[in-house]
Design an enzyme around this catalytic site. Structure first.
Site, short mmCIF file in Angstrom:
data_model
loop_
_atom_site.label_atom_id
_atom_site.label_comp_id
_atom_site.label_asym_id
_atom_site.label_seq_id
_atom_site.Cartn_x
_atom_site.Cartn_y
_atom_site.Cartn_z
CB SER A 51 13.32 45.54 -34.35
OG SER A 51 14.49 45.45 -33.59
CG ASP A 89 14.76 51.98 -30.24
OD1 ASP A 89 15.17 51.15 -29.41
OD2 ASP A 89 14.17 51.66 -31.28
CG HIS A 101 12.91 48.55 -29.74
ND1 HIS A 101 13.56 48.91 -30.91
CD2 HIS A 101 12.59 47.24 -29.89
CE1 HIS A 101 13.63 47.87 -31.72
NE2 HIS A 101 13.05 46.84 -31.14
#
Length: 263
Positions: free
Chosen positions: A147, A216, A243
């Site tokens: 991320s 996600d 996520h």
């Protein structure tokens, strides 16, 4: 309503708007970075290490060393939440594949001094990289970013040739993520930390792998796909993964992808 009342109403609305925008501008980093300080004790199968940044901070991390090493190391750049303790399962899975793994925390995370900023995180990853480079040639180091960490390792990889770069749930840039979640706010005008992955990834000369979850809810999958397209690679999809799901954070598809990138 008289003109005076209208003017008062306008002034009130403008004042509230200015206060709101000001609060968002000056407090935005509290909405970006979510550090956790307590890491707990050093895992029995890992060693605590420390290294200094170019601006004088000392950062701590944990080094996981395999019994039968392949001579390759993985540098893990975390996302914007938690600390290195939450990445222990990932490190252990990679160490079982014969890879040395360095878990570390950015400034302001995991008991480290300082406060996180874009420029600060870029210094932090370079300090961690230099620590590993004392034992491994840069061509034997895999950069793994999750991320927000994808932006951090991408920036480093534009300067340093490495074995490979693995990006998990990368976004195109931080403003695009913010705009997706807060379409009613002028995110692009307010944002101080940009993390422009899409603009930088095409400058990376090392092999790139992109892994993303199809469900996600934090980083829109389309953004991860766009990063892969700009890098000229086919992304690896983890079906149904959100996520922060374990299957995306340390699941077999991710571990296999890092393993393959390490060669």
């Amino acid at each position: 309503m008289g003109r005076r009342k209208v003017m008062r109403a306008v002034i009130v609305v403008l004042s509230v708007t200015v206060l709101l925008v000001g609060a968002l501008y000056f407090g935005q980093r509290k909405l970006i970075y979510f550090p956790s300080q307590e890491t707990g004790p050093v895992p029995a199968d890992m060693t605590e290490v420390s290294f200094g940044t170019a601006d004088g901070l000392t950062l701590r991390g944990w080094l996981s060393t395999p019994q039968a090493s392949r001579g390759t190391a993985v540098l893990v750049a975390n996302g914007n939440g938690g600390n290195r303790a939450g990445r222990v399962p990932l490190a252990r899975a990679l160490t079982e594949r014969g890879l040395t793994v360095l878990l570390f925390d950015y400034r302001g995370y995991g008991g480290n001094p300082g406060s996180p900023t874009e420029s600060g995180l870029f210094l932090d990853i370079r300090a961690a990289f230099d620590f590993l480079r004392a034992s491994f040639d840069s061509r034997r180091i895999v950069l793994f970013g999750e991320s927000l960490g994808s932006a951090v390792v991408t920036d480093l990889a534009t300067e340093q040739p490495v074995r490979a770069v693995v990006l998990r749930s990368p976004f195109t840039d931080l403003a695009s993520v913010g705009a997706a979640h807060y379409p009613f706010l002028p995110v692009r005008l307010l944002l101080r930390d940009r993390f422009p992955v899409l603009d930088k990834v095409s400058s990376v000369q090392s092999p790139i792998t992109v892994v993303y979850g199809t469900a996600d809810g934090i980083v829109p999958p389309a953004q991860s796909i766009a990063v892969a397209e700009r890098a000229g690679v086919a992304p690896i999809a983890v079906p149904g993964a959100d996520h922060n799901d374990a299957v995306l954070a340390e699941g077999p598809l991710l571990i296999d992808a890092i393993d393959a990138a390490a060669g």
